[in-house]
Motif scaffolding. Structure first.
Motif, short mmCIF file in Angstrom:
data_model
loop_
_atom_site.label_atom_id
_atom_site.label_comp_id
_atom_site.label_asym_id
_atom_site.label_seq_id
_atom_site.Cartn_x
_atom_site.Cartn_y
_atom_site.Cartn_z
N ALA A 173 1.07 -1.24 -0.13
CA ALA A 173 0.02 0.09 -0.04
C ALA A 173 0.85 1.26 -0.14
CB ALA A 173 -0.95 -0.12 1.31
N PHE A 255 0.97 -1.37 -6.47
CA PHE A 255 0.33 -1.45 -5.05
C PHE A 255 -1.13 -1.52 -5.33
CE2 PHE A 255 3.68 1.90 -5.08
CZ PHE A 255 4.52 1.52 -3.94
N LEU A 257 -3.18 -1.03 -2.70
CA LEU A 257 -4.06 0.11 -2.04
C LEU A 257 -3.13 1.47 -2.42
CD1 LEU A 257 -6.35 0.43 0.55
CD2 LEU A 257 -4.27 1.64 1.32
N LEU A 369 -5.28 3.44 5.24
CA LEU A 369 -5.41 1.81 5.70
C LEU A 369 -6.40 1.79 6.91
CD1 LEU A 369 -1.60 1.06 5.92
CD2 LEU A 369 -3.33 -0.09 4.73
#
Ligand SMILES: [Zn+2]
Length: 393
Positions: A173, A255, A257, A369
């Motif tokens: 992420a 990635f 996220l 997150l």
């Protein structure tokens, strides 16, 4: 998204294309004028009636010499724009201006592939125009839009869905911070810079603009200077677009996220000057910043990131950017004094020192997150992304 290809009209075809642009603009502006004249109790003519009016206007006037299908298509184009405005997805249709919005639409366009690199496109009353295939043509190209930019280049574009980006999940992420010094800073500490004009180009631009100011309006020499400025600016815009496409593709590949700041770039650009009743403060400084923000095309980057992420299940989370630059990524202490200067972050509580943009990007990642952990989206939602509350209290 649109697939765009460069057109290479022969010298004797340019006149015909310019003519189509003029006709389309004229018809569009007439339709807009008609729509503007709407008053309750006096309905504007519907598509069938307008189409009949256009056919009548073509008899015996210069309009009749142009292409009927290009002119009719301009009417349909306008109806579409009006519908989009009513639908709330687009701005109100505006006047088309000569030299600015040059283009026209061709329906059921015939494209013939000559070889791997070249194809021809049939334009009514102009004939077959050569087209460079820089990528495969989308299947079933119905409507084509032919445009000319200020640098005198011709393009044709077809609307096509965003191609799927091939990727394998990485489990990683990232948080992205939009800045003025670096266009994008990642939470991993990478600084990505959009290409800027070189010193030589900036000098040339300044000289050309000075020359333009001295030249007589309407003169041939002035037109030549204008074209040279347009070419310079077009080159700069091309490079910026290229940077955005390459950056967004590699981010989406790397990635699962991606957390971004939910900056309303448009509002930021508009707000600096304020209104007459509530004039803005620090107008000059903000104007400089705004110019940098616009120049670096953050909103375009965001849009392309969402488009591409939506094709391959990557999540893009937009988080509230409040306090991301003052919040310590290590201990969580938030105060304005944490930001030592534009470049350096130094925590007053724990002594953590970092690059200010990297610290902000880390905070953005943490907020992103937190959203997904709370049961936010596990897949990308496309352009309208998840919105969150402020990252720190
Ligand atoms: Zn700290």
């Amino acid at each position: 998204m649109a697939h765009r290809y460069r057109l290479y009209p022969a010298p004797d075809q340019r006149g015909g294309l310019v003519r189509h642009c003029c006709d389309a603009r004229y018809v569009w502006n007439l339709a807009l004028e008609q729509a503007n004249c709407y008053r309750p109790g006096r309905p504007t003519p519907g598509p069938a009636e307008r189409s009949r009016q256009l056919a009548e206007a073509r008899r015996g006037t210069w309009l009749g010499e142009g292409s009927s299908s290009v002119q009719q298509q301009a009417l349909r184009d306008f109806d579409q724009a009006l519908g989009n405005w009513w639908g709330g997805t687009h701005r109100r249709p505006r006047w088309r201006k000569a030299g600015l919005d040059e283009g026209f639409c061709v329906r059921d366009v015939k494209v013939e592939r000559l070889n791997r690199r070249w194809a021809t496109l049939v334009v009514p009353k102009v004939g077959t125009v050569r087209c460079r295939l820089t990528r495969p043509m989308p299947a079933g190209h119905g409507m084509a839009r032919v445009t000319a930019d200020r640098a005198g280049r011709w393009h044709v574009s077809f609307s096509a869905p965003q191609p799927v980006i091939e990727r394998t999940p990485t489990g990683r992420a990232v948080g992205l911070d939009a800045g003025v010094v670096a266009t994008v800073t990642t939470s991993g500490g990478e600084h990505l810079h959009a290409p800027d004009v070189s010193t030589a180009e900036a000098g040339r631009l300044r000289r050309l603009q000075r020359r333009l100011a001295r030249q007589q309006k309407g003169s041939m020499r002035r037109d030549r200077t204008k074209a040279a400025i347009a070419r310079l600016k077009a080159r700069e815009a091309d490079r910026r677009r290229d940077f955005i496409e390459q950056t967004t593709t590699s981010l989406v590949r790397d990635f699962d996220l991606i957390a971004v700041e939910d900056l309303n770039v448009k509002a930021m650009i508009r707000s600096a000057r304020g209104t007459r009743d509530a004039p803005g403060v620090n107008v000059a400084a903000k104007r400089g910043l705004n110019r940098a923000i616009s120049a670096q095309g953050w909103s375009m980057l965001r849009r392309r990131l969402s488009d591409k992420a939506a094709t391959c299940g990557v999540t893009v989370v937009a988080v509230n950017p409040a306090h991301t630059s003052q919040h310590c990524a290590v201990c969580g202490h938030t105060c304005a004094e944490n930001r030592k200067n534009q470049a350096v972050f130094g925590c007053r509580a724990c002594g953590h020192v970092a690059n200010a943009d990297v610290n902000a990007a880390t905070n953005i990642l943490a907020a992103g997150l937190a959203v997904t952990a709370r049961g936010g989206t596990s897949r990308s939602r496309g352009p309208d992304e998840t919105r969150t509350r402020p990252v720190a209290a």
